[in-house]
Design a protein around this motif. Structure first.
Motif, PDB file in Angstrom:
ATOM      1  N   ILE A 187      41.295  53.016  29.812  1.00  0.00           N
ATOM      2  CA  ILE A 187      41.990  52.086  30.698  1.00  0.00           C
ATOM      3  C   ILE A 187      43.424  52.179  29.897  1.00  0.00           C
ATOM      4  O   ILE A 187      43.513  51.683  28.558  1.00  0.00           O
ATOM      5  CB  ILE A 187      41.370  50.695  30.516  1.00  0.00           C
ATOM      6  CG1 ILE A 187      39.995  50.886  31.113  1.00  0.00           C
ATOM      7  CG2 ILE A 187      42.414  49.796  31.244  1.00  0.00           C
ATOM      8  CD1 ILE A 187      39.882  50.856  32.744  1.00  0.00           C
ATOM      9  N   GLY A 207      39.661  40.684  22.960  1.00  0.00           N
ATOM     10  CA  GLY A 207      39.340  41.808  23.939  1.00  0.00           C
ATOM     11  C   GLY A 207      38.029  41.393  24.872  1.00  0.00           C
ATOM     12  O   GLY A 207      37.299  40.298  24.669  1.00  0.00           O
ATOM     13  N   GLY A 208      37.799  42.464  25.955  1.00  0.00           N
ATOM     14  CA  GLY A 208      36.539  41.942  26.713  1.00  0.00           C
ATOM     15  C   GLY A 208      35.281  42.020  26.252  1.00  0.00           C
ATOM     16  O   GLY A 208      34.502  41.322  26.570  1.00  0.00           O
ATOM     17  N   THR A 209      35.151  42.894  25.011  1.00  0.00           N
ATOM     18  CA  THR A 209      33.675  42.861  24.252  1.00  0.00           C
ATOM     19  C   THR A 209      33.590  41.381  23.824  1.00  0.00           C
ATOM     20  O   THR A 209      32.261  41.043  23.862  1.00  0.00           O
ATOM     21  CB  THR A 209      34.228  43.849  23.232  1.00  0.00           C
ATOM     22  OG1 THR A 209      34.198  45.065  23.816  1.00  0.00           O
ATOM     23  CG2 THR A 209      32.526  43.965  22.423  1.00  0.00           C
ATOM     24  N   HIS A 218      29.868  47.513  31.825  1.00  0.00           N
ATOM     25  CA  HIS A 218      30.443  48.024  30.618  1.00  0.00           C
ATOM     26  C   HIS A 218      29.547  48.059  29.417  1.00  0.00           C
ATOM     27  O   HIS A 218      28.757  47.067  29.088  1.00  0.00           O
ATOM     28  CB  HIS A 218      31.582  47.464  30.556  1.00  0.00           C
ATOM     29  CG  HIS A 218      32.649  47.918  29.476  1.00  0.00           C
ATOM     30  ND1 HIS A 218      32.573  47.433  28.056  1.00  0.00           N
ATOM     31  CD2 HIS A 218      33.396  48.943  29.421  1.00  0.00           C
ATOM     32  CE1 HIS A 218      33.376  48.011  27.209  1.00  0.00           C
ATOM     33  NE2 HIS A 218      33.931  49.018  28.089  1.00  0.00           N
ATOM     34  N   SER A 221      29.920  46.961  26.775  1.00  0.00           N
ATOM     35  CA  SER A 221      29.982  45.758  25.765  1.00  0.00           C
ATOM     36  C   SER A 221      29.007  44.737  26.297  1.00  0.00           C
ATOM     37  O   SER A 221      28.706  43.898  25.346  1.00  0.00           O
ATOM     38  CB  SER A 221      31.522  45.226  25.761  1.00  0.00           C
ATOM     39  OG  SER A 221      31.586  44.973  27.350  1.00  0.00           O
ATOM     40  N   THR A 275      34.248  50.311  34.884  1.00  0.00           N
ATOM     41  CA  THR A 275      35.300  51.109  34.061  1.00  0.00           C
ATOM     42  C   THR A 275      35.376  52.296  34.453  1.00  0.00           C
ATOM     43  O   THR A 275      36.357  53.037  34.589  1.00  0.00           O
ATOM     44  CB  THR A 275      34.842  51.003  32.550  1.00  0.00           C
ATOM     45  OG1 THR A 275      34.237  49.710  32.044  1.00  0.00           O
ATOM     46  CG2 THR A 275      36.094  51.058  31.396  1.00  0.00           C
ATOM     47  N   ASP A 287      32.288  39.981  34.749  1.00  0.00           N
ATOM     48  CA  ASP A 287      33.141  40.799  33.823  1.00  0.00           C
ATOM     49  C   ASP A 287      34.360  41.488  34.668  1.00  0.00           C
ATOM     50  O   ASP A 287      34.114  42.624  35.104  1.00  0.00           O
ATOM     51  CB  ASP A 287      32.183  41.944  32.862  1.00  0.00           C
ATOM     52  CG  ASP A 287      32.928  42.826  32.279  1.00  0.00           C
ATOM     53  OD1 ASP A 287      34.213  42.805  32.245  1.00  0.00           O
ATOM     54  OD2 ASP A 287      32.319  43.734  31.606  1.00  0.00           O
ATOM     55  N   ALA A 300      37.112  42.436  33.160  1.00  0.00           N
ATOM     56  CA  ALA A 300      38.119  42.749  32.235  1.00  0.00           C
ATOM     57  C   ALA A 300      39.023  43.793  32.629  1.00  0.00           C
ATOM     58  O   ALA A 300      40.253  43.620  32.418  1.00  0.00           O
ATOM     59  CB  ALA A 300      37.323  43.437  30.857  1.00  0.00           C
ATOM     60  N   TYR A 301      38.935  44.844  33.412  1.00  0.00           N
ATOM     61  CA  TYR A 301      39.600  45.800  33.928  1.00  0.00           C
ATOM     62  C   TYR A 301      40.208  45.448  35.399  1.00  0.00           C
ATOM     63  O   TYR A 301      41.238  45.326  35.582  1.00  0.00           O
ATOM     64  CB  TYR A 301      39.190  47.210  33.964  1.00  0.00           C
ATOM     65  CG  TYR A 301      39.708  47.969  35.126  1.00  0.00           C
ATOM     66  CD1 TYR A 301      41.105  48.221  35.137  1.00  0.00           C
ATOM     67  CD2 TYR A 301      38.887  48.197  36.388  1.00  0.00           C
ATOM     68  CE1 TYR A 301      41.616  49.115  36.125  1.00  0.00           C
ATOM     69  CE2 TYR A 301      39.384  49.238  37.375  1.00  0.00           C
ATOM     70  CZ  TYR A 301      40.954  49.488  37.197  1.00  0.00           C
ATOM     71  OH  TYR A 301      41.503  50.183  38.295  1.00  0.00           O
ATOM     72  N   ASP A 359      41.274  41.035  31.444  1.00  0.00           N
ATOM     73  CA  ASP A 359      41.942  41.513  30.093  1.00  0.00           C
ATOM     74  C   ASP A 359      43.424  41.626  30.443  1.00  0.00           C
ATOM     75  O   ASP A 359      43.851  42.528  31.213  1.00  0.00           O
ATOM     76  CB  ASP A 359      41.405  42.766  29.583  1.00  0.00           C
ATOM     77  CG  ASP A 359      40.028  42.815  28.483  1.00  0.00           C
ATOM     78  OD1 ASP A 359      39.966  41.375  28.545  1.00  0.00           O
ATOM     79  OD2 ASP A 359      39.799  43.610  28.218  1.00  0.00           O
ATOM     80  N   HIS A 413      45.556  42.544  28.696  1.00  0.00           N
ATOM     81  CA  HIS A 413      46.138  43.843  28.188  1.00  0.00           C
ATOM     82  C   HIS A 413      45.781  45.148  28.936  1.00  0.00           C
ATOM     83  O   HIS A 413      46.259  46.310  28.446  1.00  0.00           O
ATOM     84  CB  HIS A 413      45.638  44.140  26.464  1.00  0.00           C
ATOM     85  CG  HIS A 413      44.150  44.399  26.380  1.00  0.00           C
ATOM     86  ND1 HIS A 413      43.542  43.635  25.383  1.00  0.00           N
ATOM     87  CD2 HIS A 413      43.253  44.865  26.788  1.00  0.00           C
ATOM     88  CE1 HIS A 413      42.243  44.138  25.444  1.00  0.00           C
ATOM     89  NE2 HIS A 413      42.055  44.828  26.238  1.00  0.00           N
ATOM     90  N   LYS A 414      44.965  44.820  30.028  1.00  0.00           N
ATOM     91  CA  LYS A 414      44.765  46.117  30.909  1.00  0.00           C
ATOM     92  C   LYS A 414      45.849  45.738  31.920  1.00  0.00           C
ATOM     93  O   LYS A 414      46.916  46.185  31.946  1.00  0.00           O
ATOM     94  CB  LYS A 414      43.068  46.102  31.438  1.00  0.00           C
ATOM     95  CG  LYS A 414      42.343  46.334  30.237  1.00  0.00           C
ATOM     96  CD  LYS A 414      40.915  46.343  30.741  1.00  0.00           C
ATOM     97  CE  LYS A 414      39.979  47.096  29.681  1.00  0.00           C
ATOM     98  NZ  LYS A 414      39.678  45.987  28.530  1.00  0.00           N
TER      99      LYS A 414
HETATM  100  C1  LIG Z   1      34.760  46.268  32.603  1.00  0.00           C
HETATM  101  C2  LIG Z   1      34.861  46.119  31.317  1.00  0.00           C
HETATM  102  N1  LIG Z   1      34.547  45.157  30.414  1.00  0.00           N
HETATM  103  C3  LIG Z   1      34.595  45.161  29.294  1.00  0.00           C
HETATM  104  C4  LIG Z   1      35.521  45.994  28.445  1.00  0.00           C
HETATM  105  C5  LIG Z   1      35.725  45.876  27.104  1.00  0.00           C
HETATM  106  O1  LIG Z   1      37.229  45.283  26.864  1.00  0.00           O
HETATM  107  P1  LIG Z   1      37.531  45.570  25.173  1.00  0.00           P
HETATM  108  O2  LIG Z   1      37.917  46.995  25.428  1.00  0.00           O
HETATM  109  O3  LIG Z   1      38.973  44.589  25.523  1.00  0.00           O
HETATM  110  O4  LIG Z   1      36.916  45.093  24.307  1.00  0.00           O
HETATM  111  C6  LIG Z   1      36.156  46.897  29.364  1.00  0.00           C
HETATM  112  C7  LIG Z   1      37.173  47.888  28.628  1.00  0.00           C
HETATM  113  O5  LIG Z   1      37.497  48.779  29.238  1.00  0.00           O
HETATM  114  C8  LIG Z   1      35.959  47.157  30.476  1.00  0.00           C
HETATM  115  O6  LIG Z   1      36.371  47.997  31.506  1.00  0.00           O
END
Ligand SMILES: Cc1ncc(COP(=O)(O)O)c(C=O)c1O
Length: 486
Positions: A89, A148-150, A214, A216, A265, A290, A292-293, A319, A321-322
């Motif tokens: 991403i 971050g997303g994690t 994802h 994570s 993702t 989730d 994040a993206y 996120d 940052h995405k």
């Molecule tokens: C759907 C999704 N969830 C969680 C994450 C994890 O995010 P991060 O890389 O900021 O920890 C990502 C990262 O690409 C993602 O696409």
């Protein structure tokens, strides 16, 4: 002769001024550069040879150190904001957001507590409020920016499990009261309560998500020592309520959370959040979204309806940052009922009592962290500078570009789409290529500094993925890359 006067590092002297000028001059030049190179990594031995030893007792001095950074280290890092960076991403911080990150560092801000960082936390909360409104969450919703997303997914799931445990404990107390009432006068003491507790607490907690969720989520589950129930999805990759209901039937009360992915993702596919939410509600299970993206695409009229149901989430992440054009690293984590998250996350210690005994809103209380920089501020500054409409326009532009290049791929002989894109991820195969062909092509593209496009795979077949989010990426950039496959 080096001056070892300790305050040299902190006093404002001629040396300090020169260091600050060097660093700000470099930052200014990088932020305003029109055409930055894509760059590529060097092997460790080569980097060691080029930099030599940079850390010794006396220091090499700021001028030499920034020279090492500018001429050796930076060129050995791929520019993630390059319009032809299309792997994983990408990141495409707005100029205002990237520039303001310098201010955040310069201002010695602490974003963990209201006491220390009220102004910064206020601004971050305004951004979180704006996002919560876009998602349709209630006025009581709130949260925090984490790394971050994690970490966002982990923090949300920890809060969810804590809420499930609390519910079981309440039920256990009620049962114990009922038994005590029934046995009035009988002397079975605490044993009855223990037995009741043993009877209803699951021996293993579980989280249900799509098989395409994802990585994570699995990582959070490992950290929490809980099990992931990965529900298989159909050929369209969408998780739906029926499949979640079947998983809940099988695993019953041991499921403490259901995760819906708002933009996977690998494909940018959005789960059917509304039907998943309905089942989660029906069963009283925490719903985490989730995003994040992909959830940033709720800002575009083109895709807003895909996210129906997110307003029912107990927790949600996106996120910046995405696809919200903030620099690394920032995840916005929002809870429907922040008090539940606070119960799960507040750290207690004598020296912290002064912060935790108050009702102040302290971001440290809402995730797995304590010390934090107010990493939501670059996004705040960028939103305040440009307004939200330009964000909507930038995201819509990418969605349109993804559709246009998908049409082109569907039309071109020799390449074929693996799935029709919903958001900004376009996945396709080159006819006749094996994994080694994709790998060779990808490293050659980077070697020639043409583009950064890494192979991916689905169902055991190698493919290639355009992850689009940089508004500067053009249709011609993409067709130019396709041309190199023939
Ligand atoms: C759907 C999704 N969830 C969680 C994450 C994890 O995010 P991060 O890389 O900021 O920890 C990502 C990262 O690409 C993602 O696409």
């Amino acid at each position: 002769m080096t001056d070892h006067f300790p305050a040299r590092m902190h006093d404002v002297t001629d040396e300090t001024r020169a260091i600050v000028d060097l660093v700000l001059d470099y930052s200014r030049q990088r932020l305003l550069a029109v055409d930055t190179p894509l760059d590529k990594p060097l092997p460790p031995a080569e980097l060691r040879r080029l930099t030599g030893r940079t850390i010794d007792a006396d220091g090499i001095g700021a001028r030499k150190a920034i020279g090492v950074f500018e001429h050796i280290l930076a060129p050995s890092c791929i520019s993630t904001d390059d319009p032809r960076y299309l792997s994983f991403i990408p990141s495409a911080p707005s100029k205002a957001a990237a520039a303001f990150d310098v201010v955040v560092s310069a201002s010695a801000l602490y974003g963990g507590s209201w006491l220390e960082g009220a102004g910064a936390v206020h601004a971050e909360n305004e951004v979180l409020r704006w996002l919560a409104d876009e998602f349709g969450l209630p006025q009581t919703a709130g949260g925090v920016f984490v790394q971050g997303g994690t970490l966002g997914n982990l923090s949300a799931l920890v809060a969810a499990r804590e809420a499930a445990r609390a519910r079981f404990d309440e039920r256990t107390d009620e049962r114990a009261d009922e038994r005590a009432g029934a046995n009035d006068g009988a002397d079975d003491g605490a044993g009855a309560t223990d037995a009741a507790a043993r009877g209803i607490r699951p021996d293993r907690w579980r989280v249900v998500c799509s098989a395409e969720a994802h990585s994570s989520i699995a990582s959070a589950a490992r950290v929490m020592d809980v099990e992931v129930v990965a529900v298989p999805v159909g050929s369209d990759g969408v998780l739906r309520g029926d499949a979640v209901r079947a998983a809940l039937d099988e695993h019953g009360d041991s499921v403490f959370a259901v995760v819906a992915t708002a933009g996977s993702t690998n494909f940018g596919i959005v789960d059917d959040i509304a039907s998943v939410a309905e089942v989660a509600r029906e069963r009283g299970v925490w719903l985490h979204v989730d995003g994040a993206y992909g959830l940033a695409a709720i800002l575009s009229d083109r895709t807003r309806s895909l996210f129906r149901g997110v307003e029912l989430a107990d927790s949600v992440i996106v996120d910046p940052h995405k696809w919200l054009f903030a620099p690394f690293d920032a995840c916005a984590l929002i809870y429907r009922d922040p008090a539940q998250a606070r119960r799960a996350h507040t750290q207690h210690a004598e020296y912290l009592d002064t912060l935790t005994v108050t009702d102040d809103w302290s971001p440290s209380d809402y995730a797995v962290h304590l010390t934090r920089r107010p990493r939501g501020l670059p996004l705040w500054f960028s939103l305040a500078t440009y307004g939200t409409d330009v964000y909507r326009a930038a995201i819509t532009r990418t969605i349109d570009l993804a559709q246009r290049i998908a049409d082109e791929i569907a039309r071109r002989p020799g390449v074929s789409l693996v799935r029709r894109p919903q958001l900004g991820v376009v996945v396709f195969e080159r006819e006749g290529w094996q994994a080694a062909d994709y790998a060779r092509w990808s490293s050659d593209l980077l070697e020639r500094q043409h583009a950064f496009v890494t192979p991916s795979s689905h169902a055991g077949r190698t493919n290639v993925r355009f992850a689009l989010l940089n508004p500067r990426t053009t249709f011609d950039d993409l067709t130019g890359i396709l041309d190199t496959m023939f």
